[in-house]
Design an enzyme around this catalytic site. Structure first.
Site, short mmCIF file in Angstrom:
data_model
loop_
_atom_site.label_atom_id
_atom_site.label_comp_id
_atom_site.label_asym_id
_atom_site.label_seq_id
_atom_site.Cartn_x
_atom_site.Cartn_y
_atom_site.Cartn_z
N GLY A 1 -28.70 86.17 38.84
CA GLY A 1 -30.00 86.08 39.50
C GLY A 1 -30.98 87.11 39.03
N GLU B 1 -17.83 88.08 36.07
CA GLU B 1 -17.58 86.64 35.99
C GLU B 1 -18.40 85.97 34.89
OE1 GLU B 1 -17.08 85.26 40.53
OE2 GLU B 1 -19.01 86.12 40.00
#
Length: 503
Positions: free
Chosen positions: A272, A295
């Site tokens: 984000g 991740e």
């Protein structure tokens, strides 16, 4: 280069078929494990062909639904098209598709929200039931049938091992030079047969470059030539930059205090605007040879690798803009030496997050005055996306940092509330909360001390006085001074928003 030139196993080349023929091999009611993680490495052709088949069957009055397991979120070409034709019975473990979200919140699709590190264990232990079929995208197939993973590994190893039957999509849009970037570990086991996972640095490789695939399981191979879903990179806004500034100042103080080394500790970053702002800030700072154990590889991490700010990045998938994809493809030899893609039960493993001392940075929907965090549900009941891997890292990392703008919906919602409407991360797992207003370091503080810190440092001025009024009246109520609450008012802010559109 055609996909068929990447299918080097003669036996599997004989099983080449169209996406429509492969979709016809998926039966009604099947549980299907599909590749894909944050819009990377998902099957591109078969889900769309299956959605067309389901639409035709629906038109004939025949109901057709399957359950879908993935690594994490996928793309409109998978989640979106199948949800649109009401073809998904149950979904796990994470999604971000708006049509899926609506179906889940309307009660028309079952959804199981699981820590991403645990999905493989759930499948192996049989907690989720039987996996009938796997649909896996790869970058190529070797002569001996081993698979070259594509831009996401996710749960592919487990799906291949657990599924009765396998369909492979070979995508020639995935860079052939991804070969060698992956590290697939075949040493995991269920209790009581587990052994330590011997990773002591994000740069360590402990596995193999390829996925093993029993040839007798493969019932179809499909050629595709389609790029991953890539959203354009949006430069961080002023709120994100202010949040990033607070975090970077905090890092400087921790280094000065001797609680962090000058190279920091391995970074885990959610996807984000705010995490990318933090990455940009790090890249502009004095840091060199940082590491990431996370991740997802985002645009900001490619820039940091290119500049030398980041020395190595370990993840399970990419999540890149079109510009960053072009950068990766143009300089794949450089990045292949510095990026390791692992399966998600290793990239998110609690043992490794704790051992490496990960600095975890993730977003939230709301936090309460005592430090409990809701990262999944709007107003307590409506699922947004899911917990993803934030819990894997928050509970086990050296630092767990949660970030958010202090308000939402043009100020109608406060991100800091008296009591969260849903708890994903308890106060025991949340060490730092940051908004554009400031940073609250909650380490070593009692609940009432945390309340003062969060209200004063993180709440928006429009809500700060009301939060303090609630806290003081809760303290004066005599109901209990450890974690004071007014039960009749604790969720009144949410109720007021539901009724009036304003907290």
């Amino acid at each position: 280069m055609s996909a068929s030139s990447r299918i080097r196993n003669p036996e599997l080349l004989q099983r080449l078929m169209s996406a429509e023929a492969a979709a016809a091999l998926i039966p009604n009611g099947a549980v299907v494990g599909m590749s894909g993680f944050t819009g990377a490495g998902y099957p591109k052709a078969i889900p769309t062909a299956l959605a067309h088949r389901i639409r035709d069957l629906n038109g004939q009055g025949e109901k057709f639904r399957i359950s879908i397991w993935t690594g994490a979120s996928t793309a409109p070409e998978l989640d979106g098209v199948l949800a649109e034709v009401d073809g998904i019975e149950m979904r796990l473990p994470f999604q971000s598709d708006p049509i899926c979200r609506q179906r889940i919140n309307d009660g028309r699709m079952d959804y199981i929200d699981i820590h991403l590190s645990e999905v493989s264990q759930y499948a192996w232990a049989g907690f989720l039931g039987k996996l009938d079929l796997a649909v896996i995208e790869v970058a190529g197939i070797l002569e001996d049938g081993r698979l070259i993973p594509s831009s996401a590994v996710g749960n592919n190893k487990t799906w291949i091992e657990q599924a009765d039957k396998i369909i492979i999509e070979v995508n020639d849009k995935q860079n052939a030079k991804l070969e060698g970037m992956h590290d697939i570990y075949y040493g995991t086991a269920l209790p009581p047969n587990r052994k330590p996972i011997m990773i002591t640095s994000p740069a360590d490789r402990i596995g193999e470059q390829y996925l093993h695939c029993p040839l007798d399981k493969v019932i179809g191979v499909v050629e595709t030539s389609a790029a991953d879903r890539n959203s354009p990179f949006t430069p961080p806004d002023e709120v994100s930059k202010r949040i990033a500034g607070h975090i970077l100042e905090f890092f400087e103080r921790e280094i000065a205090a001797g609680r962090l080394p000058k190279e920091l500790l391995p970074i885990q970053s959610g996807v984000g605007n705010i995490p990318n702002a933090v990455l940009e800030g790090l890249d502009a700072g004095p840091y060199k040879n940082l590491t990431a154990f996370t991740e997802v590889i985002q645009d900001g991490m490619l820039k940091m690798l290119k500049s030398g700010t980041l020395g190595v990045a370990s993840a399970t998938a990419f999540s890149l803009s079109p510009v960053a994809i072009e950068e990766l493809n143009n300089n794949i030899d450089f990045y292949r030496e510095r990026i390791i893609l692992r399966q998600q039960d290793i990239s998110n493993h609690p043992e490794l997050a704790r051992r490496l001392g990960v600095i975890a940075m993730n977003g939230l929907i709301e936090a309460d005055i005592y430090g409990n965090v809701n990262s999944t549900h709007i107003m307590g009941s409506r699922m947004m996306n899911g917990i993803g891997g934030s819990g894997d890292f928050a509970r086990n990392g050296y630092l767990s940092i949660f970030v958010t703008p202090s308000t939402a919906k043009n100020g109608s919602i406060s991100a800091i509330v008296p009591m969260v409407s849903h708890v994903d991360h308890t106060e025991h797992d949340v060490k730092i909360i940051v908004t554009e207003q400031g940073l609250a370091d909650l380490r070593g503080l009692s609940p009432r001390q945390r309340a003062h810190k969060i209200i004063q440092n993180c709440a928006h001025p429009a809500y700060r006085e009301r939060l303090m009024d609630y806290f003081e009246r809760a303290c004066a109520s005599g109901r209990g001074m450890h974690t004071p609450h007014l039960l009749g008012e604790a969720l009144s802010w949410h109720q007021r928003y539901e009724e009036n559109g304003q907290m």
